[in-house]
Design an enzyme around this catalytic site. Structure first.
Site, PDB file in Angstrom:
ATOM      1  N   SER A   1      14.072  67.449 -78.405  1.00  0.00           N
ATOM      2  CA  SER A   1      13.796  68.867 -78.161  1.00  0.00           C
ATOM      3  C   SER A   1      15.105  69.579 -77.891  1.00  0.00           C
ATOM      4  O   SER A   1      16.064  68.974 -77.378  1.00  0.00           O
ATOM      5  CB  SER A   1      12.871  69.027 -76.950  1.00  0.00           C
ATOM      6  OG  SER A   1      12.787  70.383 -76.538  1.00  0.00           O
TER       7      SER A   1
ATOM      8  N   TYR B   1      11.710  67.808 -67.521  1.00  0.00           N
ATOM      9  CA  TYR B   1      11.384  67.540 -68.922  1.00  0.00           C
ATOM     10  C   TYR B   1      12.656  67.521 -69.776  1.00  0.00           C
ATOM     11  O   TYR B   1      12.846  66.629 -70.617  1.00  0.00           O
ATOM     12  CB  TYR B   1      10.432  68.632 -69.422  1.00  0.00           C
ATOM     13  CG  TYR B   1      10.119  68.583 -70.894  1.00  0.00           C
ATOM     14  CD1 TYR B   1       9.175  67.692 -71.406  1.00  0.00           C
ATOM     15  CD2 TYR B   1      10.758  69.455 -71.793  1.00  0.00           C
ATOM     16  CE1 TYR B   1       8.880  67.658 -72.759  1.00  0.00           C
ATOM     17  CE2 TYR B   1      10.467  69.431 -73.143  1.00  0.00           C
ATOM     18  CZ  TYR B   1       9.531  68.529 -73.617  1.00  0.00           C
ATOM     19  OH  TYR B   1       9.243  68.500 -74.963  1.00  0.00           O
TER      20      TYR B   1
END
Length: 246
Positions: A139, A152
């Site tokens: 990501s 995260y």
């Protein structure tokens, strides 16, 4: 191709969208999801896309000891594995993670530790075959970790680094690793959140992923404009960066 496509995270919107696009090239699919997950709709979708055989399997990503035996069983029952798609993961709750160490470590365990375990076993399996591809979803959140989602983001940063190193280790083995770096993806995982600039949908991520996989590219950013954007963001002063939203 005649080998099997294994999707770890069979209920994932992105994972299923990738599988749909591969159904024209592959006959056999295994959708693996956590125990109790209903994969009926996903199975129907793949068959309608052209898959000849769609099997389902229970897979608990957080059960590290089960990874090796699970992959061995898939290979024994379904033969050669052409593609392994790692499509499992959790976003978690950043605010809760800042107060609850158990929740923080659960996010990191699923999004980093479990991925490392599966990738190691899967890479060994494909090496033994002498061919195959691994698809790993990193990501942009891991490219430069932001205060707004650092738990995260840190897991994705670790995964990105591990996958990059593994790709180099696999060079010359016949095994290919594709690292996908999407931005904000509008879907179930982000439901209720305001989309970030340059957002994409699961279908757009899948289109870019499968196109890159067929070209045996090493890395793909989705959308592509995020690559130069994040090159610039690396240069932002930290005082500015810490105020950046999710």
């Amino acid at each position: 191709m005649s080998g099997t496509v294994l999707v770890l995270g069979g209920r994932s919107e992105i994972g299923l969208a990738v599988a749909q696009r591969l159904a024209g090239d592959h006959r056999r699919f295994v959708l693996a999801a956590r125990p109790g997950a209903d994969l009926t709709a996903a199975t129907t979708t793949l068959r309608e896309a052209g898959a000849e055989t769609v099997e389902t399997a229970e897979f608990d990503a957080d059960d590290l000891a089960a990874h090796g035996p699970f992959l061995e069983k898939v290979a024994a029952e379904h033969g050669s594995v052409d593609v392994v798609v790692l499509a499992f993961g959790i976003l978690g709750d950043q605010a809760r993670a800042e107060e609850d160490a158990t929740h923080a470590t659960a996010i990191v365990h699923t999004d980093y530790v479990a991925q490392v375990g599966v990738l190691t076993h899967a890479a060994n399996l494909l090496r033994a075959q002498g061919h195959g591809s691994l698809v790993v979803f990193s990501s942009v959140a891991g490219v430069r970790v932001r205060r707004a989602n650092y738990v995260y983001g840190s897991a994705k940063a670790g995964l990105d680094g591990f996958a990059s190193g593994l790709a180099d280790a696999l060079h010359g083995s016949g095994v290919h690793l594709l690292l996908v770096r999407p931005g904000f993806v509008i879907g179930r995982m982000t439901e209720g959140m305001s989309p970030a600039p340059f957002s994409s949908t699961p279908d757009q991520v899948a289109d870019a992923t499968v196109a890159a996989l067929r070209k045996r590219r090493a890395v793909v950013w989705v959308p592509g404009v995020l690559r130069p954007v994040f090159f610039g963001m690396r240069l932002l002063p930290r005082a500015v960066w810490r105020r950046m939203p999710r």
